[in-house]
Design an enzyme around this catalytic site. Sequence first.
Site, PDB file in Angstrom:
ATOM      1  N   CYS A 103       0.838  -1.194   0.000  1.00  0.00           N
ATOM      2  CA  CYS A 103       0.000   0.000   0.000  1.00  0.00           C
ATOM      3  C   CYS A 103       0.885   1.260   0.000  1.00  0.00           C
ATOM      4  O   CYS A 103       1.500   1.569  -1.005  1.00  0.00           O
ATOM      5  CB  CYS A 103      -0.973  -0.045   1.186  1.00  0.00           C
ATOM      6  SG  CYS A 103      -2.375   1.080   1.013  1.00  0.00           S
ATOM      7  N   HIS A 226      -3.381  -5.750   0.952  1.00  0.00           N
ATOM      8  CA  HIS A 226      -2.631  -5.988   2.181  1.00  0.00           C
ATOM      9  C   HIS A 226      -2.507  -7.483   2.489  1.00  0.00           C
ATOM     10  O   HIS A 226      -3.381  -8.050   3.163  1.00  0.00           O
ATOM     11  CB  HIS A 226      -3.325  -5.296   3.362  1.00  0.00           C
ATOM     12  CG  HIS A 226      -3.172  -3.815   3.393  1.00  0.00           C
ATOM     13  ND1 HIS A 226      -2.192  -3.180   4.131  1.00  0.00           N
ATOM     14  CD2 HIS A 226      -3.865  -2.836   2.771  1.00  0.00           C
ATOM     15  CE1 HIS A 226      -2.300  -1.867   3.974  1.00  0.00           C
ATOM     16  NE2 HIS A 226      -3.313  -1.633   3.147  1.00  0.00           N
ATOM     17  N   GLU A 228      -0.499  -8.819   4.608  1.00  0.00           N
ATOM     18  CA  GLU A 228      -0.237  -8.982   6.045  1.00  0.00           C
ATOM     19  C   GLU A 228      -1.536  -9.022   6.849  1.00  0.00           C
ATOM     20  O   GLU A 228      -1.521  -9.403   8.025  1.00  0.00           O
ATOM     21  CB  GLU A 228       0.690  -7.874   6.551  1.00  0.00           C
ATOM     22  CG  GLU A 228       0.057  -6.527   6.820  1.00  0.00           C
ATOM     23  CD  GLU A 228      -0.215  -5.691   5.584  1.00  0.00           C
ATOM     24  OE1 GLU A 228      -0.569  -4.510   5.738  1.00  0.00           O
ATOM     25  OE2 GLU A 228      -0.093  -6.220   4.449  1.00  0.00           O
TER      26      GLU A 228
END
Length: 272
Positions: A103, A226, A228
């Site tokens: 991002c 994302h 993660e």
Amino acid sequence: MSEASSPPARPVALLIRAPGTNCDREMAHAFRLAGAEPRTIHVDRLTADPAALAEASLIGIPGGFSYGDDVAAGRVFANRLKRRLAEPLMGAVERGVPIIGVCNGFQVLVKLGLLPGGGIDGGGFTQRATLIDNALPRFVDRWVSCVVPGEGGGGGRCVWTKGLSRCELPIAHGEGRFAAPPEVLDELEANGQVALRYAEDNPNGSARHIAGICDPTGLVFGLMPHPERFTDPLQHPAWTRLGESHRAAEPPGLTMFRNAVQRVAVPRLAAG
């Protein structure tokens, strides 16, 4: 425990943060789950003493709103790295260190010029692409379906996306529209550097549905979704409906981080 039977050392993952970064703990957790030892460092400390880069086996630039997205998202952070750390970062790539920017981290890598890659030009890198306001000028926060280009999926150049074909990941951004001149887009396609595309839905209007790219080595990976935030099956918003097969499968976000960690992990040699 003897040296011969001791477990392999965990590779160090260096996370570079700046004022406004807010996804560093999630990225650290993802690296830890994947088998690395995360260490977070502020960019001011790193520019004062770049020695930590030489000790890193992996590097991450997390998401957030670095420097308040002043001027443009990721621009100030990228300029800090370009002026002080361009050569150490290129040296890390040359010695085989996987690097990820998620991002805001993707915006940083693109505006730094480390993605899509263009070499050092004097005091920094060459910027050849950008990320701009979403086609619908508003912040988008939801899950999207993505595909990994390449035969059977995961067949491209990118180290991080190996073994993946289609996945769902969350997005949260206002400046996520990937843009580049037609000749750069053609080059990315021809070189297998388009590492991730939005599937049917293109949430920000990115050129050619590009959600993530890698550099020519396949080591440096940037993406707007994302990974993660999807390292546990229970993080998916529909996990209660997807059944046991979903809960038993490794989430694609964790696969990405595990791919990179496995790339650099070397078992400790037995003592002679």
